[in-house]
Scaffold this motif. Structure first.
Motif, PDB file in Angstrom:
ATOM      1  N   UNK A   1       0.816  -1.188   0.000  1.00  0.00           N
ATOM      2  CA  UNK A   1       0.000   0.000   0.000  1.00  0.00           C
ATOM      3  C   UNK A   1       0.865   1.259   0.000  1.00  0.00           C
ATOM      4  N   UNK A   2       1.923   1.241   0.810  1.00  0.00           N
ATOM      5  CA  UNK A   2       2.796   2.416   0.886  1.00  0.00           C
ATOM      6  C   UNK A   2       3.507   2.635  -0.451  1.00  0.00           C
ATOM      7  N   UNK A   3       3.912   1.545  -1.088  1.00  0.00           N
ATOM      8  CA  UNK A   3       4.594   1.672  -2.374  1.00  0.00           C
ATOM      9  C   UNK A   3       3.657   2.228  -3.446  1.00  0.00           C
ATOM     10  N   UNK A   4       2.406   1.812  -3.420  1.00  0.00           N
ATOM     11  CA  UNK A   4       1.437   2.324  -4.405  1.00  0.00           C
ATOM     12  C   UNK A   4       1.175   3.815  -4.190  1.00  0.00           C
ATOM     13  N   UNK A   5       1.090   4.244  -2.939  1.00  0.00           N
ATOM     14  CA  UNK A   5       0.891   5.663  -2.653  1.00  0.00           C
ATOM     15  C   UNK A   5       2.123   6.462  -3.075  1.00  0.00           C
ATOM     16  N   UNK A   6       3.303   5.914  -2.820  1.00  0.00           N
ATOM     17  CA  UNK A   6       4.543   6.585  -3.222  1.00  0.00           C
ATOM     18  C   UNK A   6       4.605   6.758  -4.737  1.00  0.00           C
ATOM     19  N   UNK A   7       4.248   5.710  -5.469  1.00  0.00           N
ATOM     20  CA  UNK A   7       4.243   5.798  -6.936  1.00  0.00           C
ATOM     21  C   UNK A   7       3.227   6.835  -7.396  1.00  0.00           C
ATOM     22  N   UNK A   8       2.059   6.863  -6.771  1.00  0.00           N
ATOM     23  CA  UNK A   8       1.038   7.839  -7.138  1.00  0.00           C
ATOM     24  C   UNK A   8       1.489   9.270  -6.893  1.00  0.00           C
ATOM     25  N   UNK A   9       2.129   9.508  -5.761  1.00  0.00           N
ATOM     26  CA  UNK A   9       2.630  10.856  -5.445  1.00  0.00           C
ATOM     27  C   UNK A   9       3.733  11.256  -6.417  1.00  0.00           C
ATOM     28  N   UNK A  10       4.630  10.336  -6.731  1.00  0.00           N
ATOM     29  CA  UNK A  10       5.705  10.645  -7.674  1.00  0.00           C
ATOM     30  C   UNK A  10       5.160  10.925  -9.079  1.00  0.00           C
ATOM     31  N   UNK A  11       4.180  10.162  -9.512  1.00  0.00           N
ATOM     32  CA  UNK A  11       3.590  10.401 -10.835  1.00  0.00           C
ATOM     33  C   UNK A  11       2.884  11.747 -10.868  1.00  0.00           C
ATOM     34  N   UNK A  12       2.146  12.061  -9.799  1.00  0.00           N
ATOM     35  CA  UNK A  12       1.443  13.351  -9.762  1.00  0.00           C
ATOM     36  C   UNK A  12       2.442  14.512  -9.741  1.00  0.00           C
ATOM     37  N   UNK A  13       3.466  14.412  -8.926  1.00  0.00           N
ATOM     38  CA  UNK A  13       4.474  15.477  -8.871  1.00  0.00           C
ATOM     39  C   UNK A  13       5.256  15.604 -10.160  1.00  0.00           C
ATOM     40  N   UNK A  14       5.618  14.467 -10.756  1.00  0.00           N
ATOM     41  CA  UNK A  14       6.336  14.503 -12.022  1.00  0.00           C
ATOM     42  C   UNK A  14       5.511  15.070 -13.151  1.00  0.00           C
ATOM     43  N   UNK A  15       4.231  14.743 -13.178  1.00  0.00           N
ATOM     44  CA  UNK A  15       3.353  15.294 -14.205  1.00  0.00           C
ATOM     45  C   UNK A  15       3.189  16.797 -14.029  1.00  0.00           C
TER      46      UNK A  15
END
Length: 109
Positions: A1-15
Motif C-alpha cells: 500500500x505504501x509503495x502504491x501511494x509513493x508511486x502515485x505521489x511521484x507520478x502526480x508530482x512529475x506530471x
C-alpha cells in the motif's frame, strides 16, 4: 500500500513539473516520473518477502526475480544520462519568455 501511494505521489508530482513552462522543471519532472517507473519495476520483483536471487542456499521457488532489478539498474543509468543531457540543453538554450522582433531586433518581455 505504501509503495502504491509513493508511486502515485511521484507520478502526480512529475506530471505537474513536466507540464510547467520552465525547461529545468520539465527535466526534473521527467526524472521524478522515471523514479516512479523504477518503483513499479521493483514492486514487480517482489523483493519484500523473497530472498537473494543468486545464491545457492535458497530454494529456487523462494528467490526474488533478478530481471526487474536489472531493469531498474539500467533505467537509473539511462535516466542519469538523459537528465544530464537535458539540463545541458536547458543551460545552453535561450530564455523562452523573451523574443526578439525580427524587423527591429528589439527584445520584448
Amino acid at each position: 500500500m505504501i509503495l502504491a501511494v509513493t508511486v502515485g505521489v511521484l507520478v502526480a508530482g512529475g506530471t505537474y513539473l513536466l507540464l510547467s513552462r520552465s525547461m529545468v522543471r520539465s527535466v526534473f519532472g521527467i526524472a521524478v516520473l522515471s523514479h516512479a517507473a523504477n518503483f513499479v519495476l521493483l514492486a514487480a520483483g517482489v523483493p519484500a518477502w523473497r530472498s537473494e536471487p543468486l545464491s545457492d542456499t535458497t530454494d529456487p521457488a523462494l528467490m526474488g526475480d533478478p530481471l526487474p532489478m536489472a531493469f531498474v539498474l539500467t533505467a537509473i543509468v539511462i535516466t542519469l544520462a538523459v537528465t544530464v543531457v537535458m539540463l545541458t540543453f536547458a543551460v545552453l538554450g535561450h530564455n523562452d519568455d523573451t523574443h526578439k522582433t525580427p524587423a527591429t531586433g528589439e527584445t520584448h518581455v
